[in-house]
Design a protein around this motif. Structure first.
Motif, PDB file in Angstrom:
ATOM      1  N   PHE A   7       0.904  -0.965  -0.144  1.00  0.00           N
ATOM      2  CA  PHE A   7       0.145  -0.188  -0.243  1.00  0.00           C
ATOM      3  C   PHE A   7       0.912   1.255  -0.050  1.00  0.00           C
ATOM      4  CE2 PHE A   7      -2.988  -3.187   1.642  1.00  0.00           C
ATOM      5  CZ  PHE A   7      -4.118  -2.720   1.065  1.00  0.00           C
ATOM      6  N   HIS A   8       2.153   1.109   0.499  1.00  0.00           N
ATOM      7  CA  HIS A   8       2.949   2.420   0.719  1.00  0.00           C
ATOM      8  C   HIS A   8       4.279   2.205  -0.084  1.00  0.00           C
ATOM      9  CE1 HIS A   8       0.227   3.156   4.055  1.00  0.00           C
ATOM     10  NE2 HIS A   8       0.289   1.751   4.563  1.00  0.00           N
ATOM     11  N   ALA A   9       4.431   1.652  -1.018  1.00  0.00           N
ATOM     12  CA  ALA A   9       5.619   1.326  -1.832  1.00  0.00           C
ATOM     13  C   ALA A   9       5.835   2.612  -2.456  1.00  0.00           C
ATOM     14  CB  ALA A   9       5.467   0.457  -3.067  1.00  0.00           C
ATOM     15  N   GLY A  10       7.129   3.014  -2.351  1.00  0.00           N
ATOM     16  CA  GLY A  10       7.465   4.397  -3.186  1.00  0.00           C
ATOM     17  C   GLY A  10       6.897   5.639  -2.435  1.00  0.00           C
ATOM     18  N   ASN A  11       6.768   5.539  -1.124  1.00  0.00           N
ATOM     19  CA  ASN A  11       6.211   6.550  -0.506  1.00  0.00           C
ATOM     20  C   ASN A  11       7.482   7.532  -0.134  1.00  0.00           C
ATOM     21  OD1 ASN A  11       6.977   5.221   1.823  1.00  0.00           O
ATOM     22  ND2 ASN A  11       4.834   5.521   2.746  1.00  0.00           N
ATOM     23  N   ALA A  42      11.154  -8.888   4.388  1.00  0.00           N
ATOM     24  CA  ALA A  42      11.620  -8.787   3.226  1.00  0.00           C
ATOM     25  C   ALA A  42      10.584  -8.201   2.252  1.00  0.00           C
ATOM     26  CB  ALA A  42      12.434  -9.838   2.475  1.00  0.00           C
ATOM     27  N   GLY A  43       9.269  -8.742   2.454  1.00  0.00           N
ATOM     28  CA  GLY A  43       8.148  -8.245   1.682  1.00  0.00           C
ATOM     29  C   GLY A  43       8.388  -8.923   0.088  1.00  0.00           C
ATOM     30  N   ARG A  44       7.626  -8.691  -0.812  1.00  0.00           N
ATOM     31  CA  ARG A  44       7.199  -9.154  -1.833  1.00  0.00           C
ATOM     32  C   ARG A  44       8.552  -9.191  -2.935  1.00  0.00           C
ATOM     33  NH1 ARG A  44       2.031 -10.485  -2.873  1.00  0.00           N
ATOM     34  NH2 ARG A  44       2.467 -10.689  -5.173  1.00  0.00           N
ATOM     35  N   HIS A  92       7.076   2.760 -12.944  1.00  0.00           N
ATOM     36  CA  HIS A  92       5.832   2.127 -12.750  1.00  0.00           C
ATOM     37  C   HIS A  92       6.007   0.954 -11.851  1.00  0.00           C
ATOM     38  CE1 HIS A  92       3.718   4.488 -15.647  1.00  0.00           C
ATOM     39  NE2 HIS A  92       4.777   4.611 -16.405  1.00  0.00           N
ATOM     40  N   LEU A  93       7.134   0.479 -11.471  1.00  0.00           N
ATOM     41  CA  LEU A  93       7.493  -0.339 -10.452  1.00  0.00           C
ATOM     42  C   LEU A  93       8.336   0.099  -9.383  1.00  0.00           C
ATOM     43  CD1 LEU A  93       7.977  -3.473 -13.118  1.00  0.00           C
ATOM     44  CD2 LEU A  93       6.111  -3.167 -11.799  1.00  0.00           C
ATOM     45  N   TYR A  94       8.136  -0.408  -8.409  1.00  0.00           N
ATOM     46  CA  TYR A  94       9.213  -0.054  -7.209  1.00  0.00           C
ATOM     47  C   TYR A  94       9.862  -1.232  -6.532  1.00  0.00           C
ATOM     48  CZ  TYR A  94      11.200   2.784  -3.692  1.00  0.00           C
ATOM     49  OH  TYR A  94      11.976   3.212  -2.786  1.00  0.00           O
ATOM     50  N   PRO A  95      11.061  -0.931  -6.468  1.00  0.00           N
ATOM     51  CA  PRO A  95      11.995  -2.209  -5.913  1.00  0.00           C
ATOM     52  C   PRO A  95      11.839  -2.277  -4.184  1.00  0.00           C
ATOM     53  CG  PRO A  95      13.417  -0.591  -6.401  1.00  0.00           C
ATOM     54  CD  PRO A  95      11.922  -0.242  -7.007  1.00  0.00           C
ATOM     55  N   GLY A  96      11.783  -3.405  -3.602  1.00  0.00           N
ATOM     56  CA  GLY A  96      11.637  -3.439  -2.187  1.00  0.00           C
ATOM     57  C   GLY A  96      13.308  -3.342  -1.908  1.00  0.00           C
ATOM     58  N   SER A  97      13.338  -3.612  -0.568  1.00  0.00           N
ATOM     59  CA  SER A  97      14.571  -3.587   0.065  1.00  0.00           C
ATOM     60  C   SER A  97      15.473  -4.751  -0.376  1.00  0.00           C
ATOM     61  CB  SER A  97      14.669  -3.743   1.472  1.00  0.00           C
ATOM     62  OG  SER A  97      14.010  -2.460   2.037  1.00  0.00           O
ATOM     63  N   PRO A  98      14.895  -5.815  -0.920  1.00  0.00           N
ATOM     64  CA  PRO A  98      15.788  -6.942  -1.354  1.00  0.00           C
ATOM     65  C   PRO A  98      16.430  -6.748  -2.752  1.00  0.00           C
ATOM     66  CG  PRO A  98      13.827  -7.754  -0.371  1.00  0.00           C
ATOM     67  CD  PRO A  98      13.422  -6.354  -0.301  1.00  0.00           C
ATOM     68  N   GLN A  99      15.609  -5.743  -3.410  1.00  0.00           N
ATOM     69  CA  GLN A  99      16.399  -5.444  -4.601  1.00  0.00           C
ATOM     70  C   GLN A  99      17.355  -4.434  -4.722  1.00  0.00           C
ATOM     71  OE1 GLN A  99      13.884  -5.420  -8.192  1.00  0.00           O
ATOM     72  NE2 GLN A  99      13.685  -7.563  -8.239  1.00  0.00           N
ATOM     73  N   PHE A 100      16.874  -3.485  -3.744  1.00  0.00           N
ATOM     74  CA  PHE A 100      18.155  -2.531  -3.289  1.00  0.00           C
ATOM     75  C   PHE A 100      19.341  -3.454  -3.088  1.00  0.00           C
ATOM     76  CE2 PHE A 100      14.541   0.501  -3.477  1.00  0.00           C
ATOM     77  CZ  PHE A 100      14.942   1.708  -3.973  1.00  0.00           C
ATOM     78  N   LEU A 101      19.291  -4.069  -2.136  1.00  0.00           N
ATOM     79  CA  LEU A 101      20.495  -4.757  -1.513  1.00  0.00           C
ATOM     80  C   LEU A 101      21.152  -5.836  -2.576  1.00  0.00           C
ATOM     81  CD1 LEU A 101      19.082  -5.882   1.846  1.00  0.00           C
ATOM     82  CD2 LEU A 101      20.606  -3.867   1.415  1.00  0.00           C
TER      83      LEU A 101
END
Length: 276
Positions: A7-11, A42-44, A92-101
């Motif tokens: 719900f809050h991705a990229g905020n 980690a989320g999705r 249009h897509l936002y990476p979660g922390s797993p992808q940043f890492l």
């Protein structure tokens, strides 16, 4: 407070959290020795900013999209990491922390991801397919302790819960105390939302009483005064941040404050040692 990633991705909280996480890991990588990076919640791993959940809140417009519209070069690494999972201009897509890492990994580094919710864990495995990350589906606080000390001498634990449970802060406090006893020199990053100032103040006092010598707090307040009953911002507690990271932090925080300030507000980012 229920804070589900989708719900809050990229905020604004994500922009601050991921900008600081990139800077922290890059600083640690100034030394050649390997790092173990552990993400307990980690989320999705990847979020659709055009999806129903993200659209329902619209928070990305005041977060990642504002960061993309701001030319400040101090945000270049953050924007590049988001752009890496997108094509074209506006994300249009936002990476979660797993992808940043994962983007920061060197050959000598290791990435351990954990997500307890079965559907999110399934999605995470799909997103991380082809990477070297190990994905677990366990209780976050049990895994946190089980993985310490890590296989490398240095590392980072990222604790980023949705704060769904009323005892979430108490579990973090107790697990941090035990983790510090097992791995006193390790770096730990704990994310938190800012909604109720009194609740947050009581938690800071509990963490202060742990007596951890190097515990940095970063608080990003969106508005010029606390707004009762609504989301006011977010922040990080960072245990054992490297000196070089703390020295480069002020200009990055000022860039984030200026970029993310809501219309009509200056906002504030506070950074100091919890024991001070």
């Amino acid at each position: 407070m229920n804070y589900r990633h989708s719900f809050h991705a990229g905020n604004s909280a994500d922009v601050v959290k991921h900008s600081l996480l990139i800077s922290l890991v890059q600083t640690l990588q100034h030394k050649q020795g390997g790092l173990t990076l552990i993400d307990t919640h980690a989320g999705r791993g990847l979020y659709d900013l055009d999806g129903d959940e993200a659209k329902r809140t619209g928070e990305a417009t005041r977060g990642v999209l504002q960061a993309f519209a701001d030319p400040n070069p101090l945000l270049d690494d953050y924007r590049a990491a988001v752009q890496a999972v997108n094509r074209g201009g506006e994300p249009h897509l936002y990476p979660g922390s797993p992808q940043f890492l994962a983007q920061l990994l060197r050959p000598q580094d290791f990435l351990i991801l954990n997500e307890k919710h079965p559907e999110d864990a399934y999605a995470l495995r799909g997103v991380m397919r082809g990477s070297s990350a190990a994905v677990h589906e366990r209780d976050a606080y049990e895994l946190w302790l089980a993985m310490l000390p890590p296989r490398t001498a240095r590392g980072v634990v990222v604790v980023d819960p949705p704060y769904e449970q009323p005892d979430e802060r108490a579990r973090i406090t107790a697990t941090l105390a035990a983790a510090h006893r097992k791995w006193a020199h390790g770096v730990t990053v704990i994310w938190f939302p800012l909604k109720d100032g009194a609740t947050h103040w009581r938690w800071k006092e509990q963490l202060r009483k742990l007596g951890i010598p190097k515990l940095l707090r970063v608080e990003h307040w969106l508005y010029d005064s606390e707004q009762p009953g609504i989301y006011n911002g977010a922040g990080l507690f960072i245990v054992n941040p490297p000196y070089a990271f703390t020295q480069t932090l002020p200009p990055l925080l000022e860039a984030l404050r200026a970029t993310l300030a809501p219309e009509g507000h200056k906002g504030e980012i506070i950074s100091d040692w919890l024991g001070d």
